[in-house]
Motif scaffolding. Structure first.
Motif, short mmCIF file in Angstrom:
data_model
loop_
_atom_site.label_atom_id
_atom_site.label_comp_id
_atom_site.label_asym_id
_atom_site.label_seq_id
_atom_site.Cartn_x
_atom_site.Cartn_y
_atom_site.Cartn_z
N SER A 54 0.82 -1.21 0.00
CA SER A 54 0.00 0.00 0.00
C SER A 54 0.85 1.26 0.00
N GLU A 55 2.04 1.19 0.60
CA GLU A 55 2.92 2.35 0.62
C GLU A 55 3.63 2.54 -0.72
N GLY A 56 4.07 1.45 -1.34
CA GLY A 56 4.87 1.55 -2.56
C GLY A 56 4.09 1.67 -3.85
N ARG A 57 2.82 1.32 -3.84
CA ARG A 57 2.06 1.26 -5.09
C ARG A 57 1.82 2.63 -5.73
N THR A 58 2.08 3.69 -5.00
CA THR A 58 1.89 5.04 -5.55
C THR A 58 3.15 5.55 -6.25
N ASN A 59 4.24 4.75 -6.19
CA ASN A 59 5.50 5.21 -6.77
C ASN A 59 5.76 4.49 -8.09
N PRO A 60 5.79 5.22 -9.23
CA PRO A 60 5.97 4.59 -10.54
C PRO A 60 7.27 3.80 -10.65
N LEU A 61 8.39 4.35 -10.12
CA LEU A 61 9.67 3.64 -10.20
C LEU A 61 9.61 2.34 -9.41
N GLY A 62 9.05 2.42 -8.22
CA GLY A 62 8.95 1.23 -7.39
C GLY A 62 8.17 0.13 -8.08
N LYS A 63 7.08 0.48 -8.72
CA LYS A 63 6.26 -0.53 -9.39
C LYS A 63 6.98 -1.15 -10.58
N GLN A 64 7.85 -0.38 -11.24
CA GLN A 64 8.64 -0.95 -12.34
C GLN A 64 9.65 -1.96 -11.80
N VAL A 65 10.25 -1.66 -10.66
CA VAL A 65 11.19 -2.60 -10.05
C VAL A 65 10.46 -3.84 -9.58
N TRP A 66 9.24 -3.67 -9.05
CA TRP A 66 8.46 -4.83 -8.61
C TRP A 66 8.27 -5.83 -9.74
N LYS A 67 8.18 -5.34 -10.97
CA LYS A 67 7.95 -6.22 -12.11
C LYS A 67 9.15 -7.12 -12.39
N LEU A 68 10.30 -6.82 -11.78
CA LEU A 68 11.47 -7.66 -11.95
C LEU A 68 11.36 -8.95 -11.13
N GLY A 69 10.34 -9.03 -10.30
CA GLY A 69 10.11 -10.27 -9.56
C GLY A 69 10.17 -10.14 -8.06
N ILE A 70 10.03 -8.93 -7.53
CA ILE A 70 10.04 -8.74 -6.07
C ILE A 70 8.65 -9.06 -5.52
N CYS A 71 8.57 -10.10 -4.75
CA CYS A 71 7.34 -10.54 -4.07
C CYS A 71 6.12 -10.56 -4.99
N PRO A 72 6.13 -11.40 -6.01
CA PRO A 72 5.02 -11.40 -6.96
C PRO A 72 3.65 -11.68 -6.35
N THR A 73 3.59 -12.55 -5.35
CA THR A 73 2.28 -12.88 -4.78
C THR A 73 1.60 -11.67 -4.17
N MET A 74 2.37 -10.75 -3.60
CA MET A 74 1.78 -9.55 -3.01
C MET A 74 1.85 -8.36 -3.96
N LEU A 75 2.96 -8.20 -4.68
CA LEU A 75 3.18 -6.97 -5.44
C LEU A 75 2.83 -7.09 -6.92
N GLY A 76 2.56 -8.31 -7.41
CA GLY A 76 2.18 -8.46 -8.80
C GLY A 76 0.86 -7.73 -9.10
N ASP A 77 0.74 -7.15 -10.32
CA ASP A 77 -0.45 -6.37 -10.68
C ASP A 77 -0.77 -5.37 -9.58
N ALA A 78 0.22 -4.53 -9.29
CA ALA A 78 0.12 -3.64 -8.14
C ALA A 78 -1.09 -2.72 -8.17
N ASP A 79 -1.53 -2.34 -9.36
CA ASP A 79 -2.65 -1.40 -9.47
C ASP A 79 -4.01 -2.10 -9.45
N ALA A 80 -4.02 -3.41 -9.54
CA ALA A 80 -5.29 -4.13 -9.56
C ALA A 80 -5.94 -4.12 -8.19
N VAL A 81 -7.22 -3.75 -8.15
CA VAL A 81 -7.96 -3.72 -6.89
C VAL A 81 -9.29 -4.49 -7.03
N ASP A 82 -9.36 -5.36 -8.02
CA ASP A 82 -10.57 -6.17 -8.20
C ASP A 82 -10.63 -7.23 -7.11
#
Length: 296
Positions: free
Chosen positions: A191-219
């Motif tokens: 919830s803290e990092g999802r507002t940062n565009p750079l952070g979300k790009q780094v998340w796509k490299l494979g950092i904690c996919p189960t929690m951080l994957g599709d960071a903007d999805a709220v369905d």
């Protein structure tokens, strides 16, 4: 009258002797008389005293204890480790307990980025070889941060691996103290990092996919996924508390790290997930408070 007085004195003496005899058994306690007619006094178990000033420290765990993504992107930076780092900005647990010189000579970091609980017994074996008076443990996030939900470590396996790690330590160091930090609140880090565009790009490299994957999805599906990961972390923390609580020389932080409200200032500027120097300092503060407290 004289005979009556004698009988009274005799009766009082007999009753007094009986009362003294009963009182003596009640106060002293002990086992029933043995064959020789002699009682064996029970010995109380020795009380384990926690040393609030251990003279040496070894750290085991994962990327948080290695200072990953704190100094440079996708790199370890152990000098800022909350447990054993030398950075004056962080003031690690080792520095707070031993001073800078003491920390340099008598603290060792055996943590490995990417570690899961199954890797902890091997780290404990390496740490035990140093014969430290205190071992710090922080691991478990990678057991929940997997490529898929089904790949998360089952809770029973997590427990068995942690028990194995503690047995490994105790085989060599039965008196070493252990400080166990809880796993951070991964939902809050998202919830803290999802507002940062750079952070979300780094998340796509494979950092904690189960929690951080599709960071903007709220369905609904995304929310169920994150809630499942969060429950698994809470189950892991319950295991840490249970296994540590069964060891007289182990202190669990009571969920202090999990409950700490990491903000953007405490998160890495590279991934908005791992601790920054500020975040590492907060972890060091929590650990120091737990280790030096009179009670856990």
């Amino acid at each position: 009258m004289r005979k009556t007085g004698q009988r009274v004195r005799t009766t009082v003496a007999v009753l007094t002797a009986a009362v003294v005899g009963l009182s003596g058994c009640d106060v002293v306690g002990g086992d029933p008389p043995d064959e020789a007619g002699l009682g064996r006094q029970r010995k109380a178990a020795p009380k384990v005293v926690w040393d609030t000033r251990p003279a040496s420290i070894a750290a085991v765990g994962d990327s948080i204890t290695r200072g990953f993504n704190t100094c440079l992107v996708l790199s370890d930076c152990p000098e800022v480790s909350w447990a054993t780092g030398s950075s004056p900005e962080v003031k690690s647990l080792a520095v707070r307990l031993l001073g800078p010189a003491g920390a340099a000579a008598h603290s060792w970091n055996h943590a490995v980025s990417g570690t899961r609980m199954a890797d902890l017994p091997a780290q404990m074996e390496r740490a035990a070889a140093r014969r430290p008076e205190l071992v710090t443990v922080m691991t478990g996030a990678n057991d929940a941060c997997r490529s898929s939900m089904s790949a998360m470590t089952p809770v029973d396996d997590f427990r068995a691996d942690f028990q194995d790690a503690m047995r490994t330590l105790r085989q060599t160091l039965p008196r070493a103290q252990v400080y166990v930090a809880s796993i951070p609140n991964l939902m809050r880090l998202w919830s803290e990092g999802r507002t940062n565009p750079l952070g979300k790009q780094v998340w796509k490299l494979g950092i904690c996919p189960t929690m951080l994957g599709d960071a903007d999805a709220v369905d609904a599906a995304a929310e169920r996924r994150r809630a499942t990961v969060q429950r698994r972390v809470e189950d892991y923390n319950a295991v840490l508390a249970e296994v540590c609580g069964a060891d007289d020389r182990c202190r669990y932080d009571g969920g202090a790290v999990y409950e700490y409200r990491f903000g953007t200032a405490q998160l890495s500027q590279w991934d908005w997930f791992h601790p920054s120097r500020n975040g590492q300092a907060r972890l060091a503060e929590i650990a120091y408070r737990e280790v030096t407290g009179n009670t856990p």
